[in-house]
Write a protein that holds these residues in place. Structure first.
Motif, mmCIF file in Angstrom:
data_model
loop_
_atom_site.group_PDB
_atom_site.id
_atom_site.type_symbol
_atom_site.label_atom_id
_atom_site.label_comp_id
_atom_site.label_asym_id
_atom_site.label_seq_id
_atom_site.Cartn_x
_atom_site.Cartn_y
_atom_site.Cartn_z
ATOM 1 N N ALA A 251 0.468 -1.296 -0.145
ATOM 2 C CA ALA A 251 -0.394 -0.400 0.028
ATOM 3 C C ALA A 251 1.365 1.510 -0.113
ATOM 4 C CB ALA A 251 -0.965 0.132 0.883
ATOM 5 N N GLY A 252 0.301 2.282 -0.079
ATOM 6 C CA GLY A 252 0.937 3.499 -0.209
ATOM 7 C C GLY A 252 0.709 4.255 -1.444
ATOM 8 N N SER A 253 1.666 5.341 -1.595
ATOM 9 C CA SER A 253 2.320 6.020 -2.995
ATOM 10 C C SER A 253 3.448 5.732 -3.799
ATOM 11 C CB SER A 253 2.486 6.832 -2.696
ATOM 12 O OG SER A 253 1.764 8.010 -1.597
ATOM 13 N N ASP A 254 4.196 4.135 -3.326
ATOM 14 C CA ASP A 254 5.278 3.828 -4.051
ATOM 15 C C ASP A 254 5.103 2.551 -3.929
ATOM 16 O OD1 ASP A 254 7.780 3.095 -5.457
ATOM 17 O OD2 ASP A 254 8.778 4.504 -4.161
ATOM 18 N N ILE A 255 4.245 1.765 -4.687
ATOM 19 C CA ILE A 255 3.773 0.267 -4.686
ATOM 20 C C ILE A 255 4.868 -0.893 -5.039
ATOM 21 C CG2 ILE A 255 1.605 -1.519 -5.621
ATOM 22 C CD1 ILE A 255 0.649 0.228 -3.144
ATOM 23 N N GLU A 256 5.448 -0.188 -6.427
ATOM 24 C CA GLU A 256 6.823 -0.515 -6.961
ATOM 25 C C GLU A 256 7.569 -0.968 -5.741
ATOM 26 O OE1 GLU A 256 9.705 -0.105 -10.984
ATOM 27 O OE2 GLU A 256 7.962 1.480 -10.537
ATOM 28 N N ARG A 257 8.126 0.310 -5.221
ATOM 29 C CA ARG A 257 9.437 0.140 -4.070
ATOM 30 C C ARG A 257 8.968 -1.065 -2.766
ATOM 31 N NH1 ARG A 257 9.775 0.574 1.641
ATOM 32 N NH2 ARG A 257 11.832 0.909 1.818
ATOM 33 N N GLU A 258 7.690 -1.155 -2.797
ATOM 34 C CA GLU A 258 6.809 -1.677 -1.576
ATOM 35 C C GLU A 258 7.220 -3.314 -2.323
ATOM 36 O OE1 GLU A 258 6.837 -0.605 1.481
ATOM 37 O OE2 GLU A 258 7.052 1.241 0.330
ATOM 38 N N LEU A 259 6.799 -3.386 -3.339
ATOM 39 C CA LEU A 259 7.277 -5.034 -3.542
ATOM 40 C C LEU A 259 8.654 -5.452 -4.025
ATOM 41 C CD1 LEU A 259 4.026 -5.236 -6.724
ATOM 42 C CD2 LEU A 259 4.330 -5.887 -4.689
ATOM 43 N N ARG A 260 9.008 -5.236 -4.077
ATOM 44 C CA ARG A 260 10.904 -4.618 -5.325
ATOM 45 C C ARG A 260 11.315 -5.838 -3.457
ATOM 46 N NH1 ARG A 260 11.939 0.371 -7.217
ATOM 47 N NH2 ARG A 260 12.991 0.101 -5.344
ATOM 48 N N VAL A 261 11.135 -4.452 -2.300
ATOM 49 C CA VAL A 261 12.118 -4.569 -1.949
ATOM 50 C C VAL A 261 11.313 -5.763 -0.436
ATOM 51 C CG1 VAL A 261 13.204 -2.151 -1.227
ATOM 52 C CG2 VAL A 261 10.593 -2.849 0.376
ATOM 53 N N PHE A 262 10.031 -5.856 -0.670
ATOM 54 C CA PHE A 262 9.640 -7.254 0.104
ATOM 55 C C PHE A 262 9.341 -8.335 -0.671
ATOM 56 C CE2 PHE A 262 6.488 -10.522 1.022
ATOM 57 C CZ PHE A 262 6.400 -10.425 2.910
ATOM 58 N N ALA A 263 9.814 -8.401 -1.659
ATOM 59 C CA ALA A 263 9.929 -9.202 -2.427
ATOM 60 C C ALA A 263 11.534 -10.469 -2.687
ATOM 61 C CB ALA A 263 9.644 -9.171 -3.940
ATOM 62 N N SER A 264 12.710 -8.570 -2.097
ATOM 63 C CA SER A 264 13.974 -9.000 -2.050
ATOM 64 C C SER A 264 14.301 -9.326 -0.324
ATOM 65 C CB SER A 264 14.292 -7.734 -2.325
ATOM 66 O OG SER A 264 15.949 -7.918 -1.661
ATOM 67 N N ALA A 265 13.599 -8.999 -0.141
ATOM 68 C CA ALA A 265 13.619 -9.368 1.070
ATOM 69 C C ALA A 265 13.635 -11.110 1.988
ATOM 70 C CB ALA A 265 13.179 -9.055 2.427
ATOM 71 N N ALA A 266 12.488 -11.068 1.040
ATOM 72 C CA ALA A 266 11.499 -12.453 1.496
ATOM 73 C C ALA A 266 12.704 -13.997 0.578
ATOM 74 C CB ALA A 266 10.063 -12.287 1.014
ATOM 75 N N GLY A 267 13.449 -13.080 0.273
ATOM 76 C CA GLY A 267 13.387 -14.518 -0.897
ATOM 77 C C GLY A 267 12.851 -14.887 -2.469
ATOM 78 N N VAL A 268 12.036 -13.726 -2.869
ATOM 79 C CA VAL A 268 11.146 -14.389 -3.738
ATOM 80 C C VAL A 268 12.325 -13.506 -5.101
ATOM 81 C CG1 VAL A 268 9.137 -13.669 -4.685
ATOM 82 C CG2 VAL A 268 8.950 -14.490 -2.610
ATOM 83 N N GLU A 269 12.195 -14.347 -6.464
ATOM 84 C CA GLU A 269 12.624 -13.954 -7.686
ATOM 85 C C GLU A 269 10.943 -13.284 -8.015
ATOM 86 O OE1 GLU A 269 15.940 -14.457 -8.492
ATOM 87 O OE2 GLU A 269 16.253 -15.544 -6.681
ATOM 88 N N VAL A 270 12.135 -11.735 -8.630
ATOM 89 C CA VAL A 270 10.614 -11.306 -9.429
ATOM 90 C C VAL A 270 10.955 -11.779 -10.633
ATOM 91 C CG1 VAL A 270 9.813 -9.247 -9.206
ATOM 92 C CG2 VAL A 270 10.247 -9.594 -7.375
#
Length: 136
Positions: free
Chosen positions: A117-136
């Motif tokens: 959520a928030g104003s920068d969804i792309e950032r949130e997805l990118r950093v969460f995926a990276s921290a969770a070890g998810v390949e994007v």
């Protein structure tokens, strides 16, 4: 997702985490009424703002922006609620998230539902995926 050294109540964190945090108010009020929501940080003030609406309009006033944006009744209370709400979820830095996920796995959790959520969804997805070890 917090940047290293970022506070839970920074403007960016409030923007990103606020919509999920205020769901505590929404759910507690609808399921447990005044006593339940009053027990949350900022809950009584939030409830009083909601109860200023006629009963027939209250549900819509509560859920405006639900899980997308903190609404005008939510906004004054978000900073109070985020530390409490984040203690039950996956809020943290990139170093903390894998530990939290492992803790959930140890308790038998097999799936994680993540809603950015928030104003920068792309950032949130990118950093969460990276921290969770998810390949994007």
């Amino acid at each position: 997702m917090l940047d290293e050294g970022e506070e839970l109540t920074s403007p960016r964190a409030i923007d990103a985490a606020g919509p999920a945090a205020v769901v505590f108010y929404h759910a507690m009020y609808e399921r447990g009424g005044a006593a339940a929501v009053d027990g949350l940080p900022g809950g009584q003030s939030w409830r009083e703002a909601i109860e200023a609406y006629p009963e027939g309009e209250r549900h819509l006033a509560i859920h405006a922006g639900h899980l997308v944006k903190a609404n005008p009744r939510d906004e004054p209370h978000v900073a109070d609620l985020i530390p409490f709400a984040s203690s039950t979820g996956l809020t943290g830095t990139a170093e903390q998230i894998p530990e939290k996920i492992a803790g959930f796995a140890a308790q038998g959790v097999t799936e994680i539902v993540y809603q950015p959520a928030g104003s920068d969804i792309e950032r949130e997805l990118r950093v969460f995926a990276s921290a969770a070890g998810v390949e994007v």
